[in-house]
Design a protein around this motif. Structure first.
Motif, mmCIF file in Angstrom:
data_model
loop_
_atom_site.group_PDB
_atom_site.id
_atom_site.type_symbol
_atom_site.label_atom_id
_atom_site.label_comp_id
_atom_site.label_asym_id
_atom_site.label_seq_id
_atom_site.Cartn_x
_atom_site.Cartn_y
_atom_site.Cartn_z
ATOM 1 N N ILE A 34 5.596 -4.020 -33.513
ATOM 2 C CA ILE A 34 5.348 -4.210 -32.079
ATOM 3 C C ILE A 34 5.790 -5.600 -31.639
ATOM 4 C CG2 ILE A 34 3.541 -4.353 -30.315
ATOM 5 C CD1 ILE A 34 2.067 -2.152 -31.891
ATOM 6 N N ARG A 35 5.449 -6.612 -32.409
ATOM 7 C CA ARG A 35 5.869 -7.976 -32.050
ATOM 8 C C ARG A 35 7.369 -8.140 -32.190
ATOM 9 N NH1 ARG A 35 4.071 -12.415 -34.408
ATOM 10 N NH2 ARG A 35 4.733 -13.517 -32.569
ATOM 11 N N PHE A 36 8.000 -7.413 -33.105
ATOM 12 C CA PHE A 36 9.456 -7.447 -33.217
ATOM 13 C C PHE A 36 10.094 -6.933 -31.928
ATOM 14 C CE2 PHE A 36 13.423 -5.198 -34.296
ATOM 15 C CZ PHE A 36 14.167 -6.260 -34.770
ATOM 16 N N VAL A 37 9.579 -5.824 -31.421
ATOM 17 C CA VAL A 37 10.111 -5.263 -30.173
ATOM 18 C C VAL A 37 9.864 -6.224 -29.005
ATOM 19 C CG1 VAL A 37 9.836 -3.378 -28.509
ATOM 20 C CG2 VAL A 37 9.956 -2.877 -30.951
ATOM 21 N N ILE A 38 8.672 -6.821 -28.961
ATOM 22 C CA ILE A 38 8.369 -7.774 -27.889
ATOM 23 C C ILE A 38 9.311 -8.969 -27.960
ATOM 24 C CG2 ILE A 38 6.631 -9.366 -26.985
ATOM 25 C CD1 ILE A 38 4.490 -7.358 -27.848
ATOM 26 N N LYS A 39 9.575 -9.465 -29.162
ATOM 27 C CA LYS A 39 10.482 -10.618 -29.309
ATOM 28 C C LYS A 39 11.908 -10.254 -28.895
ATOM 29 C CE LYS A 39 8.135 -13.927 -31.869
ATOM 30 N NZ LYS A 39 7.665 -14.683 -30.723
ATOM 31 N N VAL A 40 12.357 -9.051 -29.202
ATOM 32 C CA VAL A 40 13.687 -8.614 -28.764
ATOM 33 C C VAL A 40 13.731 -8.571 -27.239
ATOM 34 C CG1 VAL A 40 15.277 -6.648 -28.722
ATOM 35 C CG2 VAL A 40 14.281 -7.385 -30.881
ATOM 36 N N ILE A 41 12.671 -8.077 -26.620
ATOM 37 C CA ILE A 41 12.604 -8.048 -25.152
ATOM 38 C C ILE A 41 12.611 -9.464 -24.584
ATOM 39 C CG2 ILE A 41 11.105 -7.436 -23.206
ATOM 40 C CD1 ILE A 41 10.307 -4.933 -24.848
ATOM 41 N N GLU A 42 11.892 -10.382 -25.220
ATOM 42 C CA GLU A 42 11.900 -11.782 -24.780
ATOM 43 C C GLU A 42 13.308 -12.358 -24.821
ATOM 44 O OE1 GLU A 42 7.504 -12.954 -26.581
ATOM 45 O OE2 GLU A 42 9.312 -13.793 -27.496
ATOM 46 N N VAL A 43 14.028 -12.088 -25.910
ATOM 47 C CA VAL A 43 15.396 -12.594 -26.047
ATOM 48 C C VAL A 43 16.281 -12.026 -24.944
ATOM 49 C CG1 VAL A 43 17.461 -12.519 -27.506
ATOM 50 C CG2 VAL A 43 15.264 -13.055 -28.524
ATOM 51 N N LEU A 44 16.199 -10.727 -24.724
ATOM 52 C CA LEU A 44 17.052 -10.093 -23.712
ATOM 53 C C LEU A 44 16.728 -10.587 -22.301
ATOM 54 C CD1 LEU A 44 17.144 -6.439 -25.070
ATOM 55 C CD2 LEU A 44 18.946 -8.170 -25.196
ATOM 56 N N LEU A 45 15.451 -10.656 -21.952
ATOM 57 C CA LEU A 45 15.092 -11.094 -20.607
ATOM 58 C C LEU A 45 15.428 -12.564 -20.359
ATOM 59 C CD1 LEU A 45 11.679 -9.256 -20.103
ATOM 60 C CD2 LEU A 45 13.868 -8.746 -19.002
ATOM 61 N N SER A 46 15.197 -13.420 -21.333
ATOM 62 C CA SER A 46 15.546 -14.830 -21.150
ATOM 63 C C SER A 46 17.060 -15.010 -21.101
ATOM 64 C CB SER A 46 14.925 -15.703 -22.248
ATOM 65 O OG SER A 46 15.335 -15.291 -23.525
ATOM 66 N N PHE A 47 17.811 -14.181 -21.823
ATOM 67 C CA PHE A 47 19.273 -14.243 -21.747
ATOM 68 C C PHE A 47 19.769 -13.816 -20.371
ATOM 69 C CE2 PHE A 47 23.460 -12.180 -22.319
ATOM 70 C CZ PHE A 47 24.191 -13.305 -22.663
ATOM 71 N N VAL A 48 19.224 -12.725 -19.853
ATOM 72 C CA VAL A 48 19.632 -12.261 -18.521
ATOM 73 C C VAL A 48 19.259 -13.297 -17.465
ATOM 74 C CG1 VAL A 48 19.238 -10.501 -16.751
ATOM 75 C CG2 VAL A 48 19.602 -9.816 -19.118
ATOM 76 N N ALA A 49 18.065 -13.881 -17.565
ATOM 77 C CA ALA A 49 17.660 -14.919 -16.613
ATOM 78 C C ALA A 49 18.600 -16.123 -16.694
ATOM 79 C CB ALA A 49 16.221 -15.347 -16.880
ATOM 80 N N VAL A 143 6.167 -12.632 -18.426
ATOM 81 C CA VAL A 143 5.238 -11.560 -18.793
ATOM 82 C C VAL A 143 5.427 -11.163 -20.256
ATOM 83 C CG1 VAL A 143 4.680 -9.131 -18.368
ATOM 84 C CG2 VAL A 143 4.946 -10.696 -16.452
ATOM 85 N N ALA A 144 6.677 -11.111 -20.715
ATOM 86 C CA ALA A 144 6.940 -10.748 -22.112
ATOM 87 C C ALA A 144 6.364 -11.798 -23.066
ATOM 88 C CB ALA A 144 8.443 -10.588 -22.342
ATOM 89 N N PHE A 145 6.527 -13.081 -22.735
ATOM 90 C CA PHE A 145 5.975 -14.130 -23.591
ATOM 91 C C PHE A 145 4.448 -14.097 -23.590
ATOM 92 C CE2 PHE A 145 10.216 -16.033 -23.450
ATOM 93 C CZ PHE A 145 10.341 -16.471 -24.756
ATOM 94 N N PHE A 146 3.838 -13.852 -22.420
ATOM 95 C CA PHE A 146 2.378 -13.748 -22.386
ATOM 96 C C PHE A 146 1.892 -12.495 -23.105
ATOM 97 C CE2 PHE A 146 2.252 -17.025 -18.992
ATOM 98 C CZ PHE A 146 1.253 -17.815 -19.538
ATOM 99 N N ALA A 147 2.649 -11.411 -23.067
ATOM 100 C CA ALA A 147 2.284 -10.201 -23.813
ATOM 101 C C ALA A 147 2.324 -10.479 -25.317
ATOM 102 C CB ALA A 147 3.219 -9.054 -23.458
ATOM 103 N N ASP A 148 3.332 -11.203 -25.752
ATOM 104 C CA ASP A 148 3.437 -11.588 -27.165
ATOM 105 C C ASP A 148 2.253 -12.471 -27.551
ATOM 106 O OD1 ASP A 148 4.373 -11.957 -29.738
ATOM 107 O OD2 ASP A 148 6.047 -13.246 -29.160
ATOM 108 N N PHE A 149 1.942 -13.422 -26.697
ATOM 109 C CA PHE A 149 0.806 -14.321 -26.918
ATOM 110 C C PHE A 149 -0.501 -13.528 -27.030
ATOM 111 C CE2 PHE A 149 -2.658 -16.653 -24.755
ATOM 112 C CZ PHE A 149 -2.811 -17.721 -25.617
ATOM 113 N N GLY A 150 -0.728 -12.615 -26.101
ATOM 114 C CA GLY A 150 -1.947 -11.810 -26.098
ATOM 115 C C GLY A 150 -2.045 -10.890 -27.297
#
Length: 185
Positions: A34-49, A143-150
């Motif tokens: 689950i955290r692997f998927v969240i980290k991949v989402i973090e990478v993708l969203l921060s790259f797009v931003a 939101v993705a980083f806070f989800a990972d944190f939580g």
């Protein structure tokens, strides 16, 4: 005199352990699925931003834009590096013993930095559709980083606390014989 005694065979033969060909080790002790998927989402969203921010050609107040650029680029590069290290065997070659603490601290810091950068950039931009889209992706990454944190807190607790994850060791230790005593009193 050649002998096939088992005592000598076990110490004189070299047994090589089979090397695993797996380069991706998820789940592992440092990163579950689950955290692997969240980290991949973090990478993708921060790259797009970051990419959307780079496309902005005009800025009336460039300070918030540059701060958002710094945070989104840092989040993308370091989260990608952390993801690669934790999802492969490379983390064993780096001299860091406390990966959960590092991961927790980094994720917490990036969540708050992304929140601050997104709020500041949302409050002071040129109101173009590109800048507003960039802000949206900034908040999604937040939101993705806070989800990972939580999720980290829910599953592992705070790793910096002393004795948080380790059970107390109350086993009696045998007394070690002094080197100078030679067994006599």
């Amino acid at each position: 005199m050649a002998t096939t005694d088992t005592v000598y065979n076990a110490t004189t033969t070299t047994e090589q352990l089979p090397k695993t060909r797996k380069w991706l080790i998820v789940p592992s002790e440092n990163l579950d699925k689950i955290r692997f998927v969240i980290k991949v989402i973090e990478v993708l969203l921060s790259f797009v931003a970051f990419v959307m921010e780079e496309v902005v050609s005009n800025c009336s107040h460039c300070g918030p834009l540059y701060f958002f650029e710094f945070v989104s680029c840092t989040a993308f590069l370091f989260t990608l590096l952390l993801l690669i290290l934790l999802a492969t065997t490379l983390h064993q070659r780096v001299g860091i013993n406390s990966w959960p603490t590092l991961d927790f601290g980094y994720t917490t810091a990036m969540a708050f930095l992304f929140l601050i950068a997104s709020v500041v950039f949302a409050a002071d931009n040129g109101q173009t559709s590109l800048e507003q889209g960039t802000v949206v992706f900034g908040f999604m990454a937040t939101v993705a980083f806070f989800a990972d944190f939580g999720y980290f807190l829910k599953t592992r607790g705070i790793p910096c606390r002393k004795g948080n994850n380790q059970p107390a060791d109350h086993t009696a230790r045998p007394e070690i014989e002094k080197l100078n005593s030679n067994g006599t009193e």
